[in-house]
Design a protein around this motif. Sequence first.
Motif, PDB file in Angstrom:
ATOM      1  N   LYS A 193       1.017   3.653   4.750  1.00 25.65           N
ATOM      2  CA  LYS A 193       1.094   2.256   4.306  1.00 25.65           C
ATOM      3  C   LYS A 193       1.184   1.318   5.502  1.00 25.65           C
ATOM      4  CE  LYS A 193       3.635  -0.891   1.369  1.00 25.65           C
ATOM      5  NZ  LYS A 193       4.734  -1.141   0.471  1.00 25.65           N
ATOM      6  N   ARG A 194       1.992   1.700   6.504  1.00 28.36           N
ATOM      7  CA  ARG A 194       2.140   0.842   7.678  1.00 28.36           C
ATOM      8  C   ARG A 194       0.795   0.699   8.406  1.00 28.36           C
ATOM      9  NH1 ARG A 194       6.605   3.081   9.763  1.00 28.36           N
ATOM     10  NH2 ARG A 194       5.582   4.204  11.429  1.00 28.36           N
ATOM     11  N   ILE A 195       0.084   1.811   8.556  1.00 23.86           N
ATOM     12  CA  ILE A 195      -1.223   1.776   9.233  1.00 23.86           C
ATOM     13  C   ILE A 195      -2.176   0.850   8.472  1.00 23.86           C
ATOM     14  CG2 ILE A 195      -3.299   3.148   9.746  1.00 23.86           C
ATOM     15  CD1 ILE A 195      -1.408   5.554  10.238  1.00 23.86           C
ATOM     16  N   LEU A 196      -2.193   0.993   7.151  1.00 28.41           N
ATOM     17  CA  LEU A 196      -3.144   0.215   6.341  1.00 28.41           C
ATOM     18  C   LEU A 196      -2.748  -1.258   6.256  1.00 28.41           C
ATOM     19  CD1 LEU A 196      -3.917   2.720   3.444  1.00 28.41           C
ATOM     20  CD2 LEU A 196      -5.205   2.320   5.529  1.00 28.41           C
ATOM     21  N   ASN A 197      -1.430  -1.512   6.118  1.00 26.17           N
ATOM     22  CA  ASN A 197      -0.965  -2.911   6.082  1.00 26.17           C
ATOM     23  C   ASN A 197      -1.350  -3.631   7.379  1.00 26.17           C
ATOM     24  OD1 ASN A 197       2.066  -2.389   4.143  1.00 26.17           O
ATOM     25  ND2 ASN A 197       0.053  -3.051   3.488  1.00 26.17           N
ATOM     26  N   ASP A 198      -1.137  -2.935   8.518  1.00 25.84           N
ATOM     27  CA  ASP A 198      -1.458  -3.542   9.820  1.00 25.84           C
ATOM     28  C   ASP A 198      -2.947  -3.869   9.925  1.00 25.84           C
ATOM     29  OD1 ASP A 198       1.142  -3.368  10.521  1.00 25.84           O
ATOM     30  OD2 ASP A 198       0.922  -1.672  11.889  1.00 25.84           O
ATOM     31  N   ALA A 199      -3.768  -3.077   9.207  1.00 30.84           N
ATOM     32  CA  ALA A 199      -5.217  -3.304   9.253  1.00 30.84           C
ATOM     33  C   ALA A 199      -5.666  -4.294   8.169  1.00 30.84           C
ATOM     34  CB  ALA A 199      -5.957  -1.979   9.088  1.00 30.84           C
ATOM     35  N   GLY A 200      -4.706  -4.855   7.423  1.00 37.77           N
ATOM     36  CA  GLY A 200      -5.048  -5.908   6.466  1.00 37.77           C
ATOM     37  C   GLY A 200      -5.297  -5.437   5.042  1.00 37.77           C
ATOM     38  N   PHE A 201      -5.001  -4.174   4.740  1.00 37.81           N
ATOM     39  CA  PHE A 201      -5.198  -3.681   3.372  1.00 37.81           C
ATOM     40  C   PHE A 201      -3.939  -3.936   2.524  1.00 37.81           C
ATOM     41  CE2 PHE A 201      -8.057  -0.984   5.863  1.00 37.81           C
ATOM     42  CZ  PHE A 201      -9.203  -0.992   5.099  1.00 37.81           C
ATOM     43  N   GLU A 202      -4.149  -4.185   1.246  1.00 41.85           N
ATOM     44  CA  GLU A 202      -3.038  -4.161   0.290  1.00 41.85           C
ATOM     45  C   GLU A 202      -2.831  -2.700  -0.106  1.00 41.85           C
ATOM     46  OE1 GLU A 202      -3.958  -6.145  -3.368  1.00 41.85           O
ATOM     47  OE2 GLU A 202      -2.171  -5.375  -4.354  1.00 41.85           O
ATOM     48  N   VAL A 203      -1.587  -2.241  -0.140  1.00 41.66           N
ATOM     49  CA  VAL A 203      -1.343  -0.816  -0.408  1.00 41.66           C
ATOM     50  C   VAL A 203      -0.468  -0.631  -1.647  1.00 41.66           C
ATOM     51  CG1 VAL A 203      -0.362   1.336   0.503  1.00 41.66           C
ATOM     52  CG2 VAL A 203      -1.590  -0.214   2.028  1.00 41.66           C
ATOM     53  N   LEU A 204      -0.907   0.239  -2.562  1.00 43.11           N
ATOM     54  CA  LEU A 204      -0.107   0.653  -3.714  1.00 43.11           C
ATOM     55  C   LEU A 204       0.197   2.142  -3.524  1.00 43.11           C
ATOM     56  CD1 LEU A 204      -2.493  -1.121  -6.160  1.00 43.11           C
ATOM     57  CD2 LEU A 204      -0.136  -1.829  -5.787  1.00 43.11           C
ATOM     58  N   GLU A 205       1.309   2.603  -4.114  1.00 42.38           N
ATOM     59  CA  GLU A 205       1.724   3.983  -3.861  1.00 42.38           C
ATOM     60  C   GLU A 205       1.942   4.771  -5.150  1.00 42.38           C
ATOM     61  OE1 GLU A 205       4.988   4.466  -1.020  1.00 42.38           O
ATOM     62  OE2 GLU A 205       4.785   2.330  -0.596  1.00 42.38           O
ATOM     63  N   ALA A 206       1.681   6.091  -5.059  1.00 40.92           N
ATOM     64  CA  ALA A 206       2.006   6.997  -6.169  1.00 40.92           C
ATOM     65  C   ALA A 206       2.446   8.334  -5.581  1.00 40.92           C
ATOM     66  CB  ALA A 206       0.787   7.186  -7.076  1.00 40.92           C
ATOM     67  N   GLY A 207       3.354   9.040  -6.297  1.00 43.90           N
ATOM     68  CA  GLY A 207       3.930  10.281  -5.779  1.00 43.90           C
ATOM     69  C   GLY A 207       3.206  11.543  -6.222  1.00 43.90           C
ATOM     70  N   ASP A 208       2.304  11.430  -7.196  1.00 43.61           N
ATOM     71  CA  ASP A 208       1.476  12.580  -7.605  1.00 43.61           C
ATOM     72  C   ASP A 208       0.262  12.077  -8.390  1.00 43.61           C
ATOM     73  OD1 ASP A 208       2.050  12.234 -10.383  1.00 43.61           O
ATOM     74  OD2 ASP A 208       3.957  13.293 -10.116  1.00 43.61           O
ATOM     75  N   GLY A 209      -0.573  13.022  -8.815  1.00 42.94           N
ATOM     76  CA  GLY A 209      -1.837  12.643  -9.452  1.00 42.94           C
ATOM     77  C   GLY A 209      -1.642  11.905 -10.763  1.00 42.94           C
ATOM     78  N   GLN A 210      -0.652  12.359 -11.554  1.00 43.99           N
ATOM     79  CA  GLN A 210      -0.433  11.725 -12.858  1.00 43.99           C
ATOM     80  C   GLN A 210       0.014  10.270 -12.697  1.00 43.99           C
ATOM     81  OE1 GLN A 210      -1.285  13.232 -15.742  1.00 43.99           O
ATOM     82  NE2 GLN A 210      -0.976  11.147 -16.526  1.00 43.99           N
TER      83      GLN A 210
END
Lengths: 123, 273
Positions: free
Chosen positions: A17-34
């Motif tokens: 998330k930190r890498i992507l945020n720094d590159a200007g992406f909005e990041v959403l997170e999930a802990g597994d496939g479901q």
Amino acid sequence: MAVLVIDDSKAMRSLIKRILNDAGFEVLEAGDGQEALECLQRWNHIDLVLVDWDMPGMDGYEFVRTVRATPAYRHLRLMMVTAESELEHVAAALAAGADEYVMKPFTRDAVLGKLDLLRTTRE
Amino acid sequence: MNTISRSDFNYICELVRRRAAIVLEPDKAYLIETRLTPLARQNGFDSLQALIASLRLNAADSLHRKVVEAITIHETSFFRDAHPFETLQTTILPNLLARRSASQTLAIWCAACSSGQEPFSVAMLAREHFPALVKGRLRIIATDLSGAVLARAREGLYSQTEINRGLPAMLLTRYFDKQGLHWQIKPDIRRMVDFRQNNLAENWPLLPQMDIIFMRNVLIYFGLETKKAILAKVRGILKPDGYLFLGSSETTLNLDAGFEPISMGKTICYQLR
């Protein structure tokens, strides 16, 4: 651009998330496939998905297969980010419908470079 | 980490400038430290300072050469910067194939190939998209200053970090074999590239007339006069309708009026006026 990061390790999600945020992406997170499938239903502005392979419940491979079997998600670009580093794993992930593959451990440049590849090949 | 003194830094800068015509800026002390400290250890010295003291005391020998090579190894990756390769695939190679007869060979030169990722990227691209070209009509020559990196390039063996950077996963599955923790490019791709040693700042070996020259991210290391001399020699071996690629921060402007920048897709290449 919105990216969904799926990994059962919170530390790994935070790192990506930190890498992507720094590159200007909005990041959403999930802990597994479901949980990730529920995210996709809830938010329809996600374009890219970074998904781990080994996770409890629905793993990354199964998630990729499920997404590819769902016409509504045809636009999604899928990248596996995993410690599985044998040729057979890469080939299986691509055959299941993943667009790219990054092996852990990775560098910041590797993740951003592959995302660039995905965006370039889409245009 | 050893911290290099101003006097030692100046000595290494002068050695690299004299041997390779490469100018190291004052902010490159870290480069000398990170590249030469392992070399010092490998050659039995206690410290970077001891290595440099030995260089000062002894006449030019293989150790001096190894130091210059270690400093001048360049950063590289598969399909670096992506856009030149897209242009190569979508525009340049189709154009050249249309202009050349079926019996003519296309010659491509990667002029500072480091550990081989650039020429192998060209080879894989040709194999994927121009199968007719691969059957004896394509000649890829790759040169570098460093014998050590050329030996690595010929082996075609890459770490996971190198594989992760820029190489599409599909090409990994088609053209690489896993060797322990490393990945090796398959022999049929390795055979497509002719690796040779060449110091761009000195006399060049005999090279054929080139259809395409990749000389990316190397001119930046040279002083003004050397840049001009190299571009003049490039003019001599680039075919009249050939293409020159420089790095994205490099240009021929104010260096050589014989080249015209051409905007192609998302990249700029240079043709002879």
